[in-house]
Design a protein around this motif. Sequence first.
Motif, PDB file in Angstrom:
ATOM      1  N   SER A   1       0.862  -1.182   0.000  1.00  0.00           N
ATOM      2  CA  SER A   1       0.000   0.000   0.000  1.00  0.00           C
ATOM      3  C   SER A   1       0.893   1.224   0.000  1.00  0.00           C
ATOM      4  O   SER A   1       1.588   1.480   0.982  1.00  0.00           O
ATOM      5  N   VAL A   2       0.874   1.957  -1.090  1.00  0.00           N
ATOM      6  CA  VAL A   2       1.682   3.170  -1.158  1.00  0.00           C
ATOM      7  C   VAL A   2       0.915   4.284  -0.449  1.00  0.00           C
ATOM      8  O   VAL A   2       1.461   5.017   0.368  1.00  0.00           O
ATOM      9  N   ASN A   3      -0.352   4.378  -0.775  1.00  0.00           N
ATOM     10  CA  ASN A   3      -1.253   5.302  -0.090  1.00  0.00           C
ATOM     11  C   ASN A   3      -2.688   4.789  -0.313  1.00  0.00           C
ATOM     12  O   ASN A   3      -2.858   3.711  -0.860  1.00  0.00           O
ATOM     13  N   ARG A   4      -3.650   5.568   0.097  1.00  0.00           N
ATOM     14  CA  ARG A   4      -5.032   5.087   0.009  1.00  0.00           C
ATOM     15  C   ARG A   4      -5.453   4.700  -1.408  1.00  0.00           C
ATOM     16  O   ARG A   4      -6.249   3.800  -1.598  1.00  0.00           O
ATOM     17  N   SER A   5      -4.910   5.412  -2.386  1.00  0.00           N
ATOM     18  CA  SER A   5      -5.390   5.150  -3.742  1.00  0.00           C
ATOM     19  C   SER A   5      -4.427   4.318  -4.585  1.00  0.00           C
ATOM     20  O   SER A   5      -4.744   3.978  -5.715  1.00  0.00           O
ATOM     21  N   TYR A   6      -3.284   4.001  -4.051  1.00  0.00           N
ATOM     22  CA  TYR A   6      -2.325   3.246  -4.849  1.00  0.00           C
ATOM     23  C   TYR A   6      -1.775   2.052  -4.084  1.00  0.00           C
ATOM     24  O   TYR A   6      -0.995   2.203  -3.145  1.00  0.00           O
ATOM     25  N   LYS A   7      -2.243   0.878  -4.508  1.00  0.00           N
ATOM     26  CA  LYS A   7      -1.850  -0.375  -3.902  1.00  0.00           C
ATOM     27  C   LYS A   7      -1.460  -1.299  -5.042  1.00  0.00           C
ATOM     28  O   LYS A   7      -2.132  -1.300  -6.075  1.00  0.00           O
TER      29      LYS A   7
HETATM   30  C1  NAG Z   1      -0.293   7.917  -4.191  1.00  0.00           C
HETATM   31  O1  NAG Z   1       1.003   7.570  -4.609  1.00  0.00           O
HETATM   32  C2  NAG Z   1       1.215   7.708  -6.021  1.00  0.00           C
HETATM   33  C3  NAG Z   1       2.597   7.156  -6.345  1.00  0.00           C
HETATM   34  O2  NAG Z   1       3.577   7.660  -5.497  1.00  0.00           O
HETATM   35  C4  NAG Z   1       1.057   9.169  -6.396  1.00  0.00           C
HETATM   36  O3  NAG Z   1       1.251   9.337  -7.794  1.00  0.00           O
HETATM   37  C5  NAG Z   1      -0.353   9.627  -6.012  1.00  0.00           C
HETATM   38  O4  NAG Z   1      -0.475  10.998  -6.263  1.00  0.00           O
HETATM   39  C6  NAG Z   1      -0.604   9.351  -4.539  1.00  0.00           C
HETATM   40  N1  NAG Z   1      -2.011   9.647  -4.235  1.00  0.00           N
HETATM   41  C7  NAG Z   1      -2.383  10.274  -3.140  1.00  0.00           C
HETATM   42  C8  NAG Z   1      -3.844  10.479  -2.984  1.00  0.00           C
HETATM   43  O5  NAG Z   1      -1.562  10.641  -2.313  1.00  0.00           O
END
Ligand code: NAG
Length: 163
Positions: free
Chosen positions: A33-39
Amino acid sequence: LKVQIHSKWEFTNFVCESLDKDFGEFEYCFIKSVNRSYKYISGKYKLYRRPLTKLTVNTALLKRFNGYKPFLYNISVDICKFYKNPKSNMVMKFFFESYTAFAKHNRTCPINNDIVLDKLPASVMNHRFTDILPFPEGDYLIETRWVLDGTSRAIVKSYGTLS
Ligand SMILES: *[C@@H]1O[C@H](CO)[C@@H](O)[C@H](O)[C@H]1NC(C)=O
Ligand SMILES: *[C@@H]1O[C@H](CO)[C@@H](O)[C@H](O)[C@H]1NC(C)=O
Ligand SMILES: *[C@@H]1O[C@H](CO)[C@@H](O)[C@H](O)[C@H]1NC(C)=O
């Protein structure tokens, strides 16, 4: 009246298991899980038995009701024939296209390299499951077995929730 379906796929677990360690082994297999929207999910399988001129890939979709039950698809594909002619199996093509862009290995036969899946994001599955084919909400398991001579050599299980 226009009905819009807003479903979202989330990976919940990613499990890789080598059933034949002389055939090959997983070097890694994880969900991040990188963040809420990127897994995303990544995995690397080191193929010891090579070159492989034949491999059957069995892909089954299961949905959780009272335990995971087979749901709609369970197909076996001769991967070398499929590489030559992807249109020969449209269902497999559907599942396969989900990850081809993230597969860092050669898709040619004989298979003579490790099998690497690099950062396949949930958004790809979103597109597959909700834009192309609307699926009912729920918990799913995509189970992939790599079969040689009638014996499963490895299993990859991708768990996810469609909400
Ligand atoms: C989540 O991480 C991706 C990759 O690092 C990034 O491009 C995206 O903007 C981030 N989204 C949020 C909501 O932080
Ligand atoms: C799918 O079909 C194969 C071959 O018939 C069978 O061995 C396997 O157990 C099935 N998978 C599921 C999840 O039902
Ligand atoms: C793909 O095949 C080419 C040519 O055979 C080879 O040079 C390359 O190393 C292979 N790539 C991988 C990831 O194994």
